[in-house]
Design a protein around this motif. Structure first.
Motif, PDB file in Angstrom:
ATOM      1  N   SER A  86      10.408  11.128  67.237  1.00 12.75           N
ATOM      2  CA  SER A  86      10.851   9.746  67.389  1.00 12.75           C
ATOM      3  C   SER A  86       9.678   8.828  67.682  1.00 12.75           C
ATOM      4  CB  SER A  86      11.862   9.655  68.537  1.00 12.75           C
ATOM      5  OG  SER A  86      11.210   9.838  69.786  1.00 12.75           O
ATOM      6  N   LEU A  89      19.325   5.803  63.949  1.00 12.42           N
ATOM      7  CA  LEU A  89      17.912   6.070  63.674  1.00 12.42           C
ATOM      8  C   LEU A  89      17.063   5.499  64.798  1.00 12.42           C
ATOM      9  CD1 LEU A  89      18.161   5.330  59.904  1.00 12.42           C
ATOM     10  CD2 LEU A  89      17.172   7.422  60.831  1.00 12.42           C
ATOM     11  N   ILE A  90      16.262   6.351  65.429  1.00 11.77           N
ATOM     12  CA  ILE A  90      15.346   5.873  66.457  1.00 11.77           C
ATOM     13  C   ILE A  90      13.891   6.008  66.027  1.00 11.77           C
ATOM     14  CG2 ILE A  90      16.924   6.092  68.399  1.00 11.77           C
ATOM     15  CD1 ILE A  90      15.735   8.727  69.089  1.00 11.77           C
ATOM     16  N   SER A  91      13.673   6.381  64.769  1.00 13.95           N
ATOM     17  CA  SER A  91      12.411   6.095  64.084  1.00 13.95           C
ATOM     18  C   SER A  91      12.804   5.721  62.650  1.00 13.95           C
ATOM     19  CB  SER A  91      11.432   7.267  64.132  1.00 13.95           C
ATOM     20  OG  SER A  91      11.942   8.393  63.454  1.00 13.95           O
ATOM     21  N   PRO A  92      12.030   4.874  61.989  1.00 12.44           N
ATOM     22  CA  PRO A  92      12.464   4.304  60.707  1.00 12.44           C
ATOM     23  C   PRO A  92      12.679   5.364  59.635  1.00 12.44           C
ATOM     24  CG  PRO A  92      10.603   3.079  61.605  1.00 12.44           C
ATOM     25  CD  PRO A  92      10.744   4.314  62.437  1.00 12.44           C
ATOM     26  N   LYS A 133      10.851  -2.151  59.415  1.00 13.45           N
ATOM     27  CA  LYS A 133       9.737  -1.810  60.293  1.00 13.45           C
ATOM     28  C   LYS A 133       8.539  -1.436  59.433  1.00 13.45           C
ATOM     29  CE  LYS A 133      12.178  -2.156  64.106  1.00 13.45           C
ATOM     30  NZ  LYS A 133      11.902  -3.194  65.139  1.00 13.45           N
ATOM     31  N   ILE A 162      15.288   0.713  60.514  1.00 11.02           N
ATOM     32  CA  ILE A 162      16.075   1.172  61.652  1.00 11.02           C
ATOM     33  C   ILE A 162      17.506   0.667  61.468  1.00 11.02           C
ATOM     34  CG2 ILE A 162      16.474   0.894  64.125  1.00 11.02           C
ATOM     35  CD1 ILE A 162      14.162   2.681  63.683  1.00 11.02           C
ATOM     36  N   TYR A 191       8.947   9.735  60.959  1.00 16.49           N
ATOM     37  CA  TYR A 191       9.938   8.864  60.324  1.00 16.49           C
ATOM     38  C   TYR A 191      11.239   9.629  60.076  1.00 16.49           C
ATOM     39  CZ  TYR A 191       5.871   5.916  59.531  1.00 16.49           C
ATOM     40  OH  TYR A 191       4.736   5.165  59.716  1.00 16.49           O
TER      41      TYR A 191
END
Length: 266
Positions: free
Chosen positions: A79, A153-156, A218, A231, A259
């Motif tokens: 993440s 989603l906590i990373s793109p 992002k 995100i 990602y």
């Protein structure tokens, strides 16, 4: 933490060795109380992961990975750093004033075993030039129980195609959640991952992707490459084996660069 709650370090490692693949959450702090990193820090986290697993596994994942045709998958995802932060634009730094949390996930049991062993042993990791203390580790195993998942989603998430320019050279086209090609690539990617990891054809059944809120663009840099991701929250419907791959190994591309890490909401 489920079945691992209440176990001491030796007990956690024993359960890992018995074949439980895990999602780790690391609590990180620095000696002066704050963690200051370049704004685009993904490559430092990736390097720290490789440094804190066995040399044999690190070499295998970095140099070969799990293959499907011309595609190679590392089968880990992490993440963004989560916590209260400030941006110092003059120094191009992000500063986490009270430490940060980092999630790491993989379906590879040896990966989880090795990483956990190093974290419990050394108690710190290096992010670029910054040493941070691992002050806590929690573990969980998110299980997909049906043919539908809600993902935050906590990373793109990143999906893209690379094309040749008429005048020579290449350019990359990134796709946005909701576009037909985005949905097609999410499904194709999960099928390739499943085949690469398990060595057999993915289960039949369409993967349907529904966007649940407005995607936030992002833009980040990985080394010298500009990467565009989004995100948002997604609902995926389809064979639960493929949905489990999305939860364990990430969705979309460039997972081992940080990602496509998704939190399972249901």
């Amino acid at each position: 933490m489920g079945a691992l709650a209440g176990l001491d370090n030796a007990g956690i490692l024993k359960r890992i060795l018995e074949g439980i693949d895990l999602r780790l959450c690391l609590s990180l702090t620095a000696k002066n109380g704050e963690i200051a990193l370049p704004i685009h820090y993904n490559r430092y986290i990736q390097a720290a992961i490789y440094e804190n697993i066995s040399k044999e596994l690190a070499y295998f994942l970095h140099e070969q990975g799990f293959t499907y045709g011309s595609r190679r998958f590392k089968f880990f995802v992490f993440s963004r750093l989560l916590g209260t932060y400030e941006i110092d634009r003059s120094e191009k730094r992000i500063i986490f004033k009270e430490g940060a949390r980092l999630y790491i996930s993989s379906p590879i049991t040896e990966f989880c075993t090795s990483l956990m062993g190093c974290m419990l042993g050394d108690g710190r990791i290096r992010l670029g030039d910054v040493w941070v203390e691992v002050t806590g580790i929690s573990v969980e195993k998110p299980l997909v129980s049906g043919n539908e998942v809600l993902l935050n989603l906590i990373s793109p998430v990143v999906t893209y195609s690379t094309f040749e320019k008429p005048e020579g050279g290449k350019y990359t086209c990134y796709y946005q959640p909701g576009e037909k090609e985005f949905n097609r690539q999410i499904e194709a990617n999960l099928r390739k991952k499943y085949a690469a990891y398990y060595g057999r054809t993915a289960p039949e059944g369409e993967i349907r992707v529904e966007v649940l809120n407005k995607p936030q663009l992002k833009i980040s840099m990985y080394k010298k490459t500009v990467i565009k991701g989004y995100i948002c929250r997604l609902k995926l419907t389809g064979p639960k084996e493929l949905l489990q791959v999305a939860v364990d190994a990430g969705i979309g591309g460039k997972n081992s660069q940080g990602y496509g890490f998704a939190e399972l909401l249901n």
